[in-house]
Design an enzyme around this catalytic site. Structure first.
Site, PDB file in Angstrom:
ATOM      1  N   TYR A 179      24.690  -9.162   3.584  1.00 16.15           N
ATOM      2  CA  TYR A 179      24.991  -9.789   2.309  1.00 16.15           C
ATOM      3  C   TYR A 179      25.875  -8.711   1.419  1.00 16.15           C
ATOM      4  O   TYR A 179      25.837  -7.662   1.529  1.00 16.15           O
ATOM      5  CB  TYR A 179      23.543  -9.969   1.468  1.00 16.15           C
ATOM      6  N   HIS A 196     -11.156  11.489 -15.245  1.00 14.57           N
ATOM      7  CA  HIS A 196     -10.280  11.419 -14.421  1.00 14.57           C
ATOM      8  C   HIS A 196      -9.371  12.635 -14.702  1.00 14.57           C
ATOM      9  O   HIS A 196      -8.882  12.372 -16.174  1.00 14.57           O
ATOM     10  CB  HIS A 196      -9.571  10.017 -14.020  1.00 14.57           C
ATOM     11  N   ARG A 225     -14.369  12.477  -5.628  1.00 18.93           N
ATOM     12  CA  ARG A 225     -13.565  10.967  -5.270  1.00 18.93           C
ATOM     13  C   ARG A 225     -12.190  11.432  -4.469  1.00 18.93           C
ATOM     14  O   ARG A 225     -11.237  11.858  -5.053  1.00 18.93           O
ATOM     15  CB  ARG A 225     -13.240  10.379  -6.613  1.00 18.93           C
ATOM     16  N   CYS A 242      17.516  -7.285   4.107  1.00 15.71           N
ATOM     17  CA  CYS A 242      17.535  -8.608   3.519  1.00 15.71           C
ATOM     18  C   CYS A 242      16.002  -8.977   3.446  1.00 15.71           C
ATOM     19  O   CYS A 242      15.178  -7.953   3.455  1.00 15.71           O
ATOM     20  CB  CYS A 242      17.881  -9.668   4.674  1.00 15.71           C
ATOM     21  N   MET A 243      15.477 -10.170   3.170  1.00  9.71           N
ATOM     22  CA  MET A 243      14.176 -10.471   2.727  1.00  9.71           C
ATOM     23  C   MET A 243      13.144 -10.274   3.946  1.00  9.71           C
ATOM     24  O   MET A 243      12.100  -9.463   3.987  1.00  9.71           O
ATOM     25  CB  MET A 243      13.999 -12.031   2.460  1.00  9.71           C
ATOM     26  N   ASP A 244      13.833 -10.624   5.218  1.00  3.72           N
ATOM     27  CA  ASP A 244      13.029 -10.563   6.577  1.00  3.72           C
ATOM     28  C   ASP A 244      13.581  -9.813   7.572  1.00  3.72           C
ATOM     29  O   ASP A 244      13.088  -9.553   8.720  1.00  3.72           O
ATOM     30  CB  ASP A 244      12.766 -11.833   6.894  1.00  3.72           C
ATOM     31  N   ARG A 249      -6.610   6.596 -20.239  1.00  2.00           N
ATOM     32  CA  ARG A 249      -6.449   5.086 -19.711  1.00  2.00           C
ATOM     33  C   ARG A 249      -7.732   4.230 -20.175  1.00  2.00           C
ATOM     34  O   ARG A 249      -7.451   3.607 -21.006  1.00  2.00           O
ATOM     35  CB  ARG A 249      -6.336   5.375 -18.311  1.00  2.00           C
ATOM     36  N   LYS A 307      -9.632   1.846  -2.838  1.00  2.00           N
ATOM     37  CA  LYS A 307      -9.051   0.858  -3.775  1.00  2.00           C
ATOM     38  C   LYS A 307      -7.593   0.251  -3.099  1.00  2.00           C
ATOM     39  O   LYS A 307      -6.926   0.993  -2.161  1.00  2.00           O
ATOM     40  CB  LYS A 307      -8.765   1.312  -4.990  1.00  2.00           C
TER      41      LYS A 307
END
Ligand SMILES: *Cc1c(COP(=O)(O)O)cnc(C)c1O
Length: 386
Positions: A268, A169, A222, A314-316, A139, A42
């Site tokens: 920043y 589970h 699993r 930072c973002m990048d 769940r 998953k």
């Protein structure tokens, strides 16, 4: 395998498929009674890449794959995976016909769900179902024997529905205290004893339970996190009966190098100030890659030396304090090994005050995954160029 064979940036993740194969083979060998292995892929195989991981798991002896949602199962089918697939989470009954057509097994736990599914299934359809029992996870799953019987009767009363499995589970299989686990296991046995017929696949163990409790194996287990080479919990790390190897690593390159003078600032908010002359490098990875702001202060490996991230992420991009001047293009390992040093996924999880499961899942689609086998790169998956 559909994939984009190239990327143009200096940040990438590597997934060592041999390690996934080896981990799963070693786990399989440990399990007495040879239960079927359901490999849990998953969430893009916990961030590793669904298709490549699925193939590695099947090669290692898994007989079924499991995902959380129908979309994930359909994505595997689109990529040519023909092995049995189970959707562990809830699916909408309207889509039962699609699952049947694609030979995807679904999880059921409500009689109304089955009635709605029956309405959309063709006369000659065939849909495999796994009945989910809630023994204490809280769940999804039937909670009472009455519900269990209702669902079982509906399945058995319709020749289009195949009673393929029953499962539950565990909430605490990775904890040292075994009490709640034992209560859940006893409850599962009680539910099983009330079924008219036992389906071929009876399963309740995740990695933690599979590795610790042979009496919880039944006919299938699993396996998720341990296949990727990670311990289900820090407590269990010392109890693992098998040596696991992390398959996921994360890399970048120093794309800019500069000398800061005492008093000069970084990033920043200008929160970092050089206390003396120091060398600083810029890495092209940031929070949009899943290398989140909380990782400020985390060490990365440059030239085999631990080098802390300074200033805000930072973002990048983010900046690291270098041990000394290094050439532009020098490799930086954010997760993995360089020389004698290692930054493992568990270290990142600890820094983020979370569990190791979350770390490779966090590394976003923007980071290309490079697949390694026999020490060679055999493919690249770069979804943004698809
Ligand atoms: C994710 C999941 C697993 C796999 O658990 P691991 O701890 O990763 O082995 C097993 N069963 C269910 C129902 C799951 O959702």
């Amino acid at each position: 395998m559909e994939e984009q064979g190239f990327f143009y940036r200096d940040t990438w993740a590597e997934v060592d498929l041999d390690k996934i194969v080896e981990n799963l083979k070693n786990i399989k060998e440990l399990l007495p009674g040879q239960p079927e292995i359901i490999a849990v892929v998953k969430a893009n195989a916990y961030g590793h890449g669904d298709c490549q991981t699925a193939k590695a798991a099947l090669k290692a002896g898994a007989s079924m794959l499991a995902v959380a949602f129908l979309d994930e199962a359909l994505a595997l089918r689109k990529k040519g995976i023909q092995a049995p697939i189970l959707v562990l989470g809830p699916s909408r009954p309207e889509y039962a016909a699609i699952a049947a057509a694609e030979k995807i097994s679904l999880t059921v736990f409500q009689s109304e769900w089955i009635e709605k599914a029956q309405a959309v299934l063709e006369e000659d359809a065939s849909l495999a179902l796994h009945l989910k029992v809630d023994t204490g996870m809280g769940r999804i799953g039937v909670k009472s024997l009455k519900e269990l019987k209702e669902v079982e009767e509906l399945i058995q009363g319709d020749p289009r529905l195949i009673f393929q499995g029953v499962f539950t589970h565990f909430a605490t299989a990775d904890e040292l205290d075994e009490h709640y686990f034992a209560v859940q296991l006893a409850s599962f046995r009680e539910f099983l004893s009330k079924l008219q017929t036992l389906p071929p696949l009876i399963h309740c163990s995740n990695s933690a339970a599979a590795l610790r409790y042979p009496d919880a194996h039944f006919s299938a287990v699993r396996i998720g996190i341990s296949m990727y080479g990670l311990s289900p919990s820090p407590e269990m790390a010392n109890l693992l009966p098998v040596h696991l190897q992390e398959a996921f690593s994360l890399h970048s390159r120093v794309v800019h190098v500069k000398k800061l003078l005492k008093g000069e600032k970084v990033s920043y908010g200008a929160t970092y100030e050089a206390s003396e002359e120091e060398w600083v490098g810029t890495l092209p990875i940031g929070y949009a890659d899943g290398w989140i702001r909380r990782l400020q202060g985390q060490e990365v490996l440059v030239d085999g030396i631990r080098s802390p991230i300074i200033g805000r992420v930072c973002m990048d991009q983010c900046m690291v304090k270098l041990p000394y001047e290094v050439p532009v293009g020098t490799a930086a390992t954010l997760i993995g090994t360089q020389g004698q040093e290692k930054v493992g996924i568990d270290e990142i999880a600890e820094k983020l005050e979370t569990i190791n499961y979350e770390v490779p899942c966090l590394i976003s689609y923007r980071v290309p995954r490079l697949y390694r086998k026999n020490g060679e790169t055999i493919g690249v998956n770069n979804p943004i160029l698809k």
